[in-house]
Design a protein around this motif. Structure first.
Motif, PDB file in Angstrom:
ATOM      1  N   PRO A   1       0.847  -1.201   0.000  1.00  0.00           N
ATOM      2  CA  PRO A   1       0.000   0.000   0.000  1.00  0.00           C
ATOM      3  C   PRO A   1       0.879   1.246   0.000  1.00  0.00           C
ATOM      4  O   PRO A   1       1.974   1.244   0.550  1.00  0.00           O
ATOM      5  N   ARG A   2       0.397   2.308  -0.599  1.00  0.00           N
ATOM      6  CA  ARG A   2       1.170   3.559  -0.607  1.00  0.00           C
ATOM      7  C   ARG A   2       1.239   4.177   0.783  1.00  0.00           C
ATOM      8  O   ARG A   2       2.269   4.757   1.167  1.00  0.00           O
ATOM      9  N   VAL A   3       0.173   4.064   1.579  1.00  0.00           N
ATOM     10  CA  VAL A   3       0.147   4.620   2.937  1.00  0.00           C
ATOM     11  C   VAL A   3       0.406   3.499   3.927  1.00  0.00           C
ATOM     12  O   VAL A   3      -0.345   2.515   3.988  1.00  0.00           O
ATOM     13  N   ARG A   4       1.472   3.638   4.688  1.00  0.00           N
ATOM     14  CA  ARG A   4       1.843   2.626   5.672  1.00  0.00           C
ATOM     15  C   ARG A   4       0.687   2.400   6.664  1.00  0.00           C
ATOM     16  O   ARG A   4       0.069   3.345   7.148  1.00  0.00           O
ATOM     17  N   GLY A   5       0.412   1.131   6.944  1.00  0.00           N
ATOM     18  CA  GLY A   5      -0.653   0.801   7.882  1.00  0.00           C
ATOM     19  C   GLY A   5      -2.021   0.659   7.258  1.00  0.00           C
ATOM     20  O   GLY A   5      -2.993   0.367   7.962  1.00  0.00           O
ATOM     21  N   SER A   6      -2.124   0.856   5.943  1.00  0.00           N
ATOM     22  CA  SER A   6      -3.404   0.628   5.274  1.00  0.00           C
ATOM     23  C   SER A   6      -3.840  -0.822   5.446  1.00  0.00           C
ATOM     24  O   SER A   6      -3.014  -1.723   5.620  1.00  0.00           O
ATOM     25  N   VAL A   7      -5.129  -1.042   5.376  1.00  0.00           N
ATOM     26  CA  VAL A   7      -5.674  -2.399   5.360  1.00  0.00           C
ATOM     27  C   VAL A   7      -5.804  -2.831   3.903  1.00  0.00           C
ATOM     28  O   VAL A   7      -6.516  -2.203   3.123  1.00  0.00           O
ATOM     29  N   THR A   8      -5.076  -3.874   3.559  1.00  0.00           N
ATOM     30  CA  THR A   8      -5.124  -4.392   2.192  1.00  0.00           C
ATOM     31  C   THR A   8      -6.387  -5.216   1.988  1.00  0.00           C
ATOM     32  O   THR A   8      -6.719  -6.072   2.814  1.00  0.00           O
ATOM     33  N   ILE A   9      -7.082  -4.939   0.896  1.00  0.00           N
ATOM     34  CA  ILE A   9      -8.223  -5.765   0.495  1.00  0.00           C
ATOM     35  C   ILE A   9      -7.736  -6.694  -0.596  1.00  0.00           C
ATOM     36  O   ILE A   9      -7.534  -6.292  -1.737  1.00  0.00           O
ATOM     37  N   ASP A  10      -7.497  -7.942  -0.249  1.00  0.00           N
ATOM     38  CA  ASP A  10      -7.055  -8.951  -1.210  1.00  0.00           C
ATOM     39  C   ASP A  10      -8.299  -9.536  -1.868  1.00  0.00           C
ATOM     40  O   ASP A  10      -8.991 -10.392  -1.317  1.00  0.00           O
ATOM     41  N   LEU A  11      -8.575  -9.055  -3.073  1.00  0.00           N
ATOM     42  CA  LEU A  11      -9.787  -9.462  -3.779  1.00  0.00           C
ATOM     43  C   LEU A  11      -9.668 -10.843  -4.409  1.00  0.00           C
ATOM     44  O   LEU A  11     -10.672 -11.499  -4.695  1.00  0.00           O
ATOM     45  N   GLY A  12      -8.425 -11.272  -4.648  1.00  0.00           N
ATOM     46  CA  GLY A  12      -8.243 -12.473  -5.456  1.00  0.00           C
ATOM     47  C   GLY A  12      -8.501 -13.778  -4.763  1.00  0.00           C
ATOM     48  O   GLY A  12      -8.952 -14.745  -5.389  1.00  0.00           O
ATOM     49  N   LYS A  13      -8.225 -13.850  -3.464  1.00  0.00           N
ATOM     50  CA  LYS A  13      -8.263 -15.146  -2.778  1.00  0.00           C
ATOM     51  C   LYS A  13      -9.642 -15.797  -2.841  1.00  0.00           C
ATOM     52  O   LYS A  13      -9.759 -17.009  -3.082  1.00  0.00           O
ATOM     53  N   ARG A  14     -10.697 -15.017  -2.645  1.00  0.00           N
ATOM     54  CA  ARG A  14     -12.046 -15.587  -2.610  1.00  0.00           C
ATOM     55  C   ARG A  14     -12.921 -15.139  -3.775  1.00  0.00           C
ATOM     56  O   ARG A  14     -13.984 -15.734  -4.009  1.00  0.00           O
ATOM     57  N   MET A  15     -12.485 -14.117  -4.511  1.00  0.00           N
ATOM     58  CA  MET A  15     -13.245 -13.640  -5.668  1.00  0.00           C
ATOM     59  C   MET A  15     -12.422 -13.986  -6.914  1.00  0.00           C
ATOM     60  O   MET A  15     -11.742 -13.135  -7.495  1.00  0.00           O
ATOM     61  N   ASN A  16     -12.477 -15.233  -7.322  1.00  0.00           N
ATOM     62  CA  ASN A  16     -11.600 -15.714  -8.381  1.00  0.00           C
ATOM     63  C   ASN A  16     -12.323 -16.547  -9.425  1.00  0.00           C
ATOM     64  O   ASN A  16     -11.746 -17.437 -10.039  1.00  0.00           O
ATOM     65  N   LYS A  17     -13.579 -16.212  -9.654  1.00  0.00           N
ATOM     66  CA  LYS A  17     -14.379 -17.002 -10.588  1.00  0.00           C
ATOM     67  C   LYS A  17     -14.354 -16.403 -12.001  1.00  0.00           C
ATOM     68  O   LYS A  17     -14.395 -15.181 -12.173  1.00  0.00           O
ATOM     69  N   ILE A  18     -14.313 -17.318 -12.972  1.00  0.00           N
ATOM     70  CA  ILE A  18     -14.597 -16.945 -14.359  1.00  0.00           C
ATOM     71  C   ILE A  18     -16.105 -17.047 -14.513  1.00  0.00           C
ATOM     72  O   ILE A  18     -16.679 -18.142 -14.527  1.00  0.00           O
ATOM     73  N   LEU A  19     -16.769 -15.915 -14.577  1.00  0.00           N
ATOM     74  CA  LEU A  19     -18.228 -15.890 -14.510  1.00  0.00           C
ATOM     75  C   LEU A  19     -18.890 -16.257 -15.832  1.00  0.00           C
ATOM     76  O   LEU A  19     -20.024 -16.738 -15.846  1.00  0.00           O
ATOM     77  N   ASP A  20     -18.158 -16.012 -16.934  1.00  0.00           N
ATOM     78  CA  ASP A  20     -18.744 -16.327 -18.241  1.00  0.00           C
ATOM     79  C   ASP A  20     -17.646 -16.368 -19.288  1.00  0.00           C
ATOM     80  O   ASP A  20     -16.704 -15.561 -19.245  1.00  0.00           O
ATOM     81  N   ILE A  21     -17.746 -17.311 -20.192  1.00  0.00           N
ATOM     82  CA  ILE A  21     -16.969 -17.300 -21.435  1.00  0.00           C
ATOM     83  C   ILE A  21     -17.966 -17.518 -22.556  1.00  0.00           C
ATOM     84  O   ILE A  21     -18.652 -18.544 -22.599  1.00  0.00           O
ATOM     85  N   ASN A  22     -18.077 -16.559 -23.454  1.00  0.00           N
ATOM     86  CA  ASN A  22     -19.046 -16.640 -24.537  1.00  0.00           C
ATOM     87  C   ASN A  22     -18.320 -17.023 -25.826  1.00  0.00           C
ATOM     88  O   ASN A  22     -17.584 -16.199 -26.392  1.00  0.00           O
ATOM     89  N   PRO A  23     -18.503 -18.255 -26.303  1.00  0.00           N
ATOM     90  CA  PRO A  23     -17.755 -18.703 -27.485  1.00  0.00           C
ATOM     91  C   PRO A  23     -18.248 -18.102 -28.789  1.00  0.00           C
ATOM     92  O   PRO A  23     -17.571 -18.223 -29.812  1.00  0.00           O
ATOM     93  N   ASP A  24     -19.419 -17.466 -28.758  1.00  0.00           N
ATOM     94  CA  ASP A  24     -19.955 -16.837 -29.977  1.00  0.00           C
ATOM     95  C   ASP A  24     -19.487 -15.385 -30.107  1.00  0.00           C
ATOM     96  O   ASP A  24     -19.113 -14.937 -31.192  1.00  0.00           O
ATOM     97  N   ASP A  25     -19.518 -14.673 -28.973  1.00  0.00           N
ATOM     98  CA  ASP A  25     -19.109 -13.264 -28.995  1.00  0.00           C
ATOM     99  C   ASP A  25     -17.604 -13.079 -28.786  1.00  0.00           C
ATOM    100  O   ASP A  25     -17.101 -11.968 -28.907  1.00  0.00           O
ATOM    101  N   PHE A  26     -16.893 -14.142 -28.391  1.00  0.00           N
ATOM    102  CA  PHE A  26     -15.461 -14.063 -28.087  1.00  0.00           C
ATOM    103  C   PHE A  26     -15.218 -13.091 -26.927  1.00  0.00           C
ATOM    104  O   PHE A  26     -14.392 -12.177 -27.008  1.00  0.00           O
ATOM    105  N   THR A  27     -15.947 -13.290 -25.841  1.00  0.00           N
ATOM    106  CA  THR A  27     -15.809 -12.437 -24.664  1.00  0.00           C
ATOM    107  C   THR A  27     -15.794 -13.294 -23.408  1.00  0.00           C
ATOM    108  O   THR A  27     -16.169 -14.477 -23.427  1.00  0.00           O
ATOM    109  N   CYS A  28     -15.400 -12.666 -22.315  1.00  0.00           N
ATOM    110  CA  CYS A  28     -15.458 -13.328 -21.018  1.00  0.00           C
ATOM    111  C   CYS A  28     -15.763 -12.292 -19.949  1.00  0.00           C
ATOM    112  O   CYS A  28     -15.640 -11.077 -20.180  1.00  0.00           O
ATOM    113  N   LEU A  29     -16.148 -12.762 -18.772  1.00  0.00           N
ATOM    114  CA  LEU A  29     -16.408 -11.921 -17.611  1.00  0.00           C
ATOM    115  C   LEU A  29     -15.708 -12.571 -16.429  1.00  0.00           C
ATOM    116  O   LEU A  29     -15.940 -13.754 -16.143  1.00  0.00           O
ATOM    117  N   VAL A  30     -14.849 -11.815 -15.741  1.00  0.00           N
ATOM    118  CA  VAL A  30     -14.007 -12.411 -14.701  1.00  0.00           C
ATOM    119  C   VAL A  30     -14.028 -11.573 -13.424  1.00  0.00           C
ATOM    120  O   VAL A  30     -14.352 -10.383 -13.433  1.00  0.00           O
TER     121      VAL A  30
END
Length: 601
Positions: free
Chosen positions: A152-181
């Motif tokens: 963190p830029r400010v010492r003592g900040s509380v880090t929000i680690d989004l990756g550990k529990r929010m790590n789903k691939i919510l959609d992969i669309n093979p027709d539109d060539f898109t994804c949502l993560v």
């Protein structure tokens, strides 16, 4: 087995953990890890630490606030950072500090880490932070190495680690060539998912290393090496938690029941996505991304050029080919010094003297390699059916051979561990883990990047090369330049490799970088991205019209984050509570990251 008191374990893998390595890279990752620890001499501090409490809140009050957050999220999802700071390595990196710190370990360090499991829980954390006026610093996975990592830029900040529990691939669309993560989806993970589903008709664009978050890399405007290499240009739709706790969806996502959120990025009205890239205006919890159609064939190529003086003509040759998409991808023009370092061997294998390694030593090492002696190496890729590739490659070959001494490297002559093959995989959308081998150049290898942007012109390339060389010589640092060429611009990426256990080497690296940033700005070249420690300086170079852009940024910050809780200081944008209290890091201030308290307003 252990190195310098730090126990080694097997490398974490997918799908066992969101931050793991794909099985196809496991052996390579193990070798990379061994290389890191073979050169590590920094002692491990095993003492328990005192929690770094953020300024503006009393310790007892802060600890009670953390206890309250534990009740809201569950105790297992809130970790107080009172343990030794373990640096780890790329695949087992810390989320409490920068594993490649350029300052003292305790300067940019989190007080605690929280792990929300949903957008709603992110809102809970934001509401808590506003209630107690605690600075929070979100990370996706914390692998933004060379730019501050998870610190963190400010010492003592509380880090929000989004990756550990929010790590789903919510959609992969093979027709539109898109994804949502979600934020915890790495390039490795999405690549594996595409293969598992049999979606060979779609390619992923990946940066040099595939372990980073797709959201984190894109929001920080990172790049890859296929024609879809501009990741921010390829995103479509964000879900964002604002600093006041509201949730918005941008683009078509603002329309209930829409079906084109990932297919059309703009929606109706002002295009707001841009304020959430390289900023501290919101926490991105979902992002859409477009995927590249399989081009039906590809062919990597590599040319080498003998002289430093070839740079100007070479860039002028590249420019029309790149603008017309004959050169199709974000390719690299790399200096031989970094190519030698990319073998993963320590500098001491080649030279034991002081100052930069002499050119004669670098060229002798290059001559002893399968590629042979050279000064510049161009790595590119041609896409499409064979007849299309043949035509484009003939144009490229004729253009490059205008430079005397040009050589086209035959890939069949190169061993499988040659750096060329890493570039081949990456340009074909296959994530790799080869790139950081050059960090082993020094003991306790760390790196920090100088990243100015310029037009694709020989005169600009020559000026930036000379600038970088001058200051590297001044500070006795080996010079590792590489030009990454986009459609209308190019990035010079200079990696300063230093020993993070040596305060003098850290200071030299930082002073060298500060000098280069200032002189580049005087010549009209601005950084596109920078380390946490340099953000105030780089933001200050964008000073047209009495700093009008920063005044605008501060107005947005005060409107969106009235309590100043979200990532204060990121990209040089400070909330009202911090301004005028010496929080900005400048050359004159030195190596202290903190200021003098915060306002009670």
């Amino acid at each position: 087995m252990s190195f310098n008191g730090e126990a080694t374990s097997d490398v974490p893998t997918l799908p066992g953990t969101h931050s793991g390595i794909p099985p196809y890279l496991l052996d390579k990752a193990r070798r990379a890890k061994d290389g890191v620890f073979d050169t590590r001499t920094k002692p491990v501090n095993e003492r328990r630490r005192s929690v770094a409490v953020p300024q503006g809140i009393e310790r007892d009050v802060f600890l009670k606030a953390l206890a309250e957050l534990k009740e809201q999220l569950g105790g297992q999802h809130v970790e107080i950072n009172d343990k030794p700071l373990v640096d780890g390595w790329y695949m087992e990196h810390p989320n409490t500090h920068d594993m490649m710190t350029i300052l003292d370990d305790e300067e940019l360090v989190a007080s605690a880490v929280v792990y929300p499991g949903s957008t709603e829980e992110v809102q809970t954390v934001v509401a808590w932070a506003n209630k107690h006026r605690v600075p929070i610093f979100p990370i996706s996975m914390g692998r933004n190495l060379g730019y501050g990592g998870a610190a963190p830029r400010v010492r003592g900040s509380v880090t929000i680690d989004l990756g550990k529990r929010m790590n789903k691939i919510l959609d992969i669309n093979p027709d539109d060539f898109t994804c949502l993560v979600e934020p915890g989806v790495s390039f490795y993970a999405l690549y594996e998912a595409l293969k598992e589903k049999g979606y060979d008709h779609m390619w992923l664009d990946t940066p040099d290393l595939g372990g980073g978050s797709i959201i984190g890399n894109t929001v920080d405007r990172g790049v890859g090496y296929t024609p879809y290499g501009d990741h921010w240009a390829c995103h479509a739709g964000l879900e964002v938690v604002l600093p006041t706790g509201e949730v918005i969806r941008t683009g078509m996502g603002a329309l209930p029941g829409n079906n084109t959120w990932q297919a059309f990025p703009y929606g109706f009205g002002p295009y707001s996505d841009g304020i959430f890239s390289q900023s501290n205006y919101g926490i991105v919890t979902k992002m859409g991304m477009t995927l590249m159609p399989n081009p039906g064939g590809y062919e990597s190529f590599m040319y080498t050029f003998p002289n430093e003086e070839d740079l100007s003509l070479l860039i002028d040759i590249i420019r029309p080919l790149r603008i017309s998409n004959i050169l199709e991808n974000v390719a690299q023009l790399r200096h031989v010094a970094q190519s030698v370092a990319a073998r993963g061997l320590p500098r001491s294998k080649f030279y034991s003297g002081d100052g930069p390694v002499p050119d004669s030593v670098i060229h002798a090492a290059a001559a002893d390699s399968p590629v042979g002696d050279h000064t510049w190496a161009y790595y590119g890729m041609s896409y499409g059916p064979e007849q299309f590739r043949a035509y484009k490659l003939s144009l490229i070959d004729a253009a490059f051979r205008k430079i005397p001494g040009t050589k086209k490297i035959d890939p069949a002559t190169l061993p499988e561990d040659e750096y060329f093959w890493s570039r081949d995989r990456i340009a074909a959308g296959v994530p790799d883990i080869h790139e950081l081998r050059w960090v082993n150049w020094t003991p306790n290898g760390s790196h920090i990047a100088f990243s100015p942007v310029s037009p694709i012109r020989g005169v600009d390339a020559t000026a930036l090369f000379a600038l970088g060389k001058k200051y590297h010589d001044k500070y006795g640092i080996d010079f590792f330049p590489a030009f990454c060429v986009g459609l209308r611009e190019m990035h010079l990426i200079v990696e300063i490799v230093f020993d993070r256990a040596d305060p003098q080497r850290r200071r030299e690296a930082l002073d060298c970088l500060r000098d280069m940033v200032d002189e580049a700005a005087r010549l009209g070249y601005g950084e596109y991205r920078t380390h946490l420690v340099l953000m105030d300086q780089v933001a200050g170079t964008y000073s047209w019209n009495d700093g009008a852009i920063m005044k605008f940024n501060e107005k947005l910050k005060d409107a969106l984050d009235p309590n100043g809780i979200l990532a204060p200081g990121r990209c040089g944008i400070w909330p009202r509570r911090y301004r005028g209290r010496g929080w900005e890091m400048t050359r004159e201030k030195g190596i202290v990251a903190e200021g003098d308290g915060v306002s009670d307003e």
